[in-house]
Design an enzyme around this catalytic site. Sequence first.
Site, mmCIF file in Angstrom:
data_model
loop_
_atom_site.group_PDB
_atom_site.id
_atom_site.type_symbol
_atom_site.label_atom_id
_atom_site.label_comp_id
_atom_site.label_asym_id
_atom_site.label_seq_id
_atom_site.Cartn_x
_atom_site.Cartn_y
_atom_site.Cartn_z
ATOM 1 C CB ALA A 1 8.953 3.579 -2.102
ATOM 2 N N GLY B 1 6.160 0.605 6.047
ATOM 3 C CA GLY B 1 7.086 -0.323 5.391
ATOM 4 C C GLY B 1 7.247 -0.035 3.912
ATOM 5 C CB CYS B 2 4.773 0.588 1.239
ATOM 6 S SG CYS B 2 3.919 -0.998 1.438
ATOM 7 C CB THR B 3 7.024 5.140 3.226
ATOM 8 O OG1 THR B 3 5.638 5.367 2.962
ATOM 9 C CG2 THR B 3 7.803 6.424 3.102
ATOM 10 C CE LYS C 1 -4.363 1.564 1.301
ATOM 11 N NZ LYS C 1 -4.623 2.123 -0.005
#
Length: 156
Positions: free
Chosen positions: A48, A43-45, A38
């Site tokens: 990325a 975690g995704c930030t 998401k």
Amino acid sequence: MLAVGEPAPDFALPDQEGKVHRLSDYRGRWVVLYFYPKDDTPGCTKEACGFRDHMGSLVALGAVVLGVSADDVESHRRFAEKYGLNFPLLADPNKEAIAAYGAWGKKNLYGKEVEGVLRQTFLIDPEGRIAKVWRKVSPEGHALEVAEALKALRGA
């Protein structure tokens, strides 16, 4: 489940600007295809921003980075702008590529079992074959791990 040496499934997905990307567009180059749950979550930030920060070394190794989630184009645009992401984020709301790569399934979220996008990365060689797979990704340091694997595979 896709294995090393198999052809990577092609796809046609729009990025945060609405431009459609196909895996076949990148024949002749290494592709880091990473699936994440998401936009704009911790975690995704972290993952990325790791790819953003290691983009120089990945490009120097001849690779492109493509992030994929089930978020829509507008969500990707906001996420990319907020963190200055320097690579395409592909929108797969119908989960076609996500399913083709086996990146959808059961996972634990705050102690509950839910279905969703699994954090996985595929390194695809210039001929369009799977060269390496990370099924369980820890966002911290993952971009560096991918760069090291690419370096080893290229004999650099």
